[in-house]
Write an enzyme that holds these catalytic residues in place. Structure first.
Site, PDB file in Angstrom:
ATOM      1  N   GLU A 254      12.076   2.003  14.242  1.00  0.00           N
ATOM      2  CA  GLU A 254      11.225   3.107  13.801  1.00  0.00           C
ATOM      3  C   GLU A 254       9.971   3.127  14.659  1.00  0.00           C
ATOM      4  OE1 GLU A 254       9.991   2.311   9.699  1.00  0.00           O
ATOM      5  OE2 GLU A 254      10.008   0.166  10.103  1.00  0.00           O
TER       6      GLU A 254
ATOM      7  N   TYR B 192       0.819  -1.203   0.000  1.00  0.00           N
ATOM      8  CA  TYR B 192       0.000   0.000   0.000  1.00  0.00           C
ATOM      9  C   TYR B 192       0.855   1.255   0.000  1.00  0.00           C
ATOM     10  CZ  TYR B 192       0.842   0.887   5.006  1.00  0.00           C
ATOM     11  OH  TYR B 192       1.423   1.176   6.213  1.00  0.00           O
TER      12      TYR B 192
ATOM     13  N   LYS C  18       6.477  -2.241   1.744  1.00  0.00           N
ATOM     14  CA  LYS C  18       5.336  -1.640   2.470  1.00  0.00           C
ATOM     15  C   LYS C  18       4.099  -2.530   2.368  1.00  0.00           C
ATOM     16  CE  LYS C  18       3.275   2.946   3.110  1.00  0.00           C
ATOM     17  NZ  LYS C  18       3.400   2.985   4.563  1.00  0.00           N
TER      18      LYS C  18
ATOM     19  N   ARG D 261      -6.884 -20.795  -2.480  1.00  0.00           N
ATOM     20  CA  ARG D 261      -5.936 -20.579  -1.400  1.00  0.00           C
ATOM     21  C   ARG D 261      -4.758 -21.542  -1.503  1.00  0.00           C
ATOM     22  NH1 ARG D 261      -4.580 -21.882   3.746  1.00  0.00           N
ATOM     23  NH2 ARG D 261      -3.921 -20.120   5.034  1.00  0.00           N
TER      24      ARG D 261
ATOM     25  N   ARG E 109       8.185   4.072  -4.761  1.00  0.00           N
ATOM     26  CA  ARG E 109       8.292   3.054  -3.704  1.00  0.00           C
ATOM     27  C   ARG E 109       7.292   1.926  -3.940  1.00  0.00           C
ATOM     28  NH1 ARG E 109       7.662   4.930   2.383  1.00  0.00           N
ATOM     29  NH2 ARG E 109       5.516   5.202   1.701  1.00  0.00           N
TER      30      ARG E 109
HETATM   31  N1  PMP Z   1       7.742   3.498   8.949  1.00  0.00           N
HETATM   32  C1  PMP Z   1       6.609   2.777   8.974  1.00  0.00           C
HETATM   33  C2  PMP Z   1       6.611   1.452   9.643  1.00  0.00           C
HETATM   34  C3  PMP Z   1       5.447   3.285   8.382  1.00  0.00           C
HETATM   35  O1  PMP Z   1       4.313   2.565   8.404  1.00  0.00           O
HETATM   36  C4  PMP Z   1       5.469   4.569   7.780  1.00  0.00           C
HETATM   37  C5  PMP Z   1       4.247   5.185   7.160  1.00  0.00           C
HETATM   38  N2  PMP Z   1       3.452   4.331   6.446  1.00  0.00           N
HETATM   39  C6  PMP Z   1       6.677   5.282   7.778  1.00  0.00           C
HETATM   40  C7  PMP Z   1       7.793   4.715   8.372  1.00  0.00           C
HETATM   41  C8  PMP Z   1       6.786   6.650   7.143  1.00  0.00           C
HETATM   42  O2  PMP Z   1       6.789   6.557   5.755  1.00  0.00           O
HETATM   43  P1  PMP Z   1       6.278   7.764   4.848  1.00  0.00           P
HETATM   44  O3  PMP Z   1       7.108   8.942   5.224  1.00  0.00           O
HETATM   45  O4  PMP Z   1       6.547   7.308   3.468  1.00  0.00           O
HETATM   46  O5  PMP Z   1       4.845   7.956   5.165  1.00  0.00           O
END
Ligand code: PMP
Length: 281
Positions: free
Chosen positions: A177, A31, A145, A98, A50
């Site tokens: 993070e 996403y 992502k 599945r 990305r």
């Molecule tokens: N780290 C994680 C785990 C996230 O989910 C996000 C936002 N989706 C970010 C960092 C920040 O990414 P962005 O600046 O592209 O929104």
């Protein structure tokens, strides 16, 4: 609201996805969230790039071209009258019987919708937020992502239960993070944030903020840091597409610096908003 599903613009109540969709059954999907300010898209190109990388890492087809993706974003923003908010986009591998192995013939599912949200005048930008630390037990490809967001959801709930706003995740003693954002500290004027790798998501806002910080001749160190180092820093903050730059004033009940919003985070937020607004499309 009008939403987009596989080539069609529909009222949200009529939009449908198969129960056999691998996004639903296996979190086999990726996403992006792109922020809208003044009815325009912030960093669309970064998000589209990305997305292409996430899809490629998972051997998934790109459902539409970048140009088509841009026009879908724009049409939804216009149709739904979004001045400030976001466009959410999800691509899954599609519907198939599945099976853990990837199906050969599945067509990807592409879904987009908008959400209105006041992001610029968020109260947290003035007061700062508090975070708790939790172990990072997510999978090892956080640079992709994916829609596997259960652990970050649990982290947000743990933060709420502890009376905090969010959680920073820690692996092998170092902060990776935030649950949905990248993490930073500031010490003696140096901005410190974890280096890019498969351990963290390569934030689009992170890239922009570091670029603007460099132009403003601020010092940057890309390296891991610990919770203790963060608690002893002068400032801390997070970045994400929807929160921009958000100051962090407390970590595990210990005030960071003066416990109030610091000058570096404030300045970066200002620069980020000004520059990204200028570059929005
Ligand atoms: N780290 C994680 C785990 C996230 O989910 C996000 C936002 N989706 C970010 C960092 C920040 O990414 P962005 O600046 O592209 O929104």
């Amino acid at each position: 609201r009008t939403v987009y599903v596989n080539g069609e613009y529909l009222p949200e109540t009529e939009a449908k996805v198969s129960i056999f969709d691998r996004g639903f059954l296996m979190a086999d999907g990726v996403y992006e969230v792109t922020t809208v300010l003044d009815g325009k898209l912030i960093d669309f190109d970064g998000h589209a790039t990305r997305l292409a990388r996430s899809l490629s890492e998972l051997e998934m087809k790109e459902p539409v071209t970048k140009e088509e993706l841009l026009s879908i974003h724009r049409k939804l923003v216009e149709e739904n009258g979004v001045d400030e908010g976001l466009v959410y986009l999800q691509v899954t591998r599609g519907a198939a019987d599945r099976d853990f192995a990837y199906p050969k013939d599945a067509e990807p599912t592409l879904v987009l919708f908008t959400q209105k949200k006041n992001a610029v005048n968020s109260p947290a930008a003035k007061t700062g937020i508090s975070v708790i630390s939790i172990p990072d037990i997510r999978w090892g490809r956080r640079d992709i992502k994916t829609v596997q967001l259960l652990y970050p959801s649990m982290g947000k709930m743990a933060a709420k239960a502890a009376g905090a706003d969010d959680a920073w995740m820690v692996e092998d003693g170092f902060v990776t993070e935030g649950t949905s954002n990248n993490a930073y500290i500031v010490k003696d004027g140096v901005i410190i944030t974890r280096n890019l790798s498969t351990h963290i998501l390569h934030g689009i806002t992170r890239a922009a903020v570091l670029r603007f910080a460099e132009v403003a001749q601020m010092k940057i160190e890309e390296r891991p840091f610990t919770i203790e180092e963060a608690q002893n820093a002068d400032e801390a903050f997070i970045t994400s597409a929807t929160s921009f730059v958000q100051p962090v004033v407390k970590i595990d009940d210990k005030a960071v610096g003066t416990g109030t919003v610091g000058p570096v985070a404030s300045r970066l937020r200002e620069i980020y908003l000004e520059e990204s607004r200028k570059a929005a499309i």
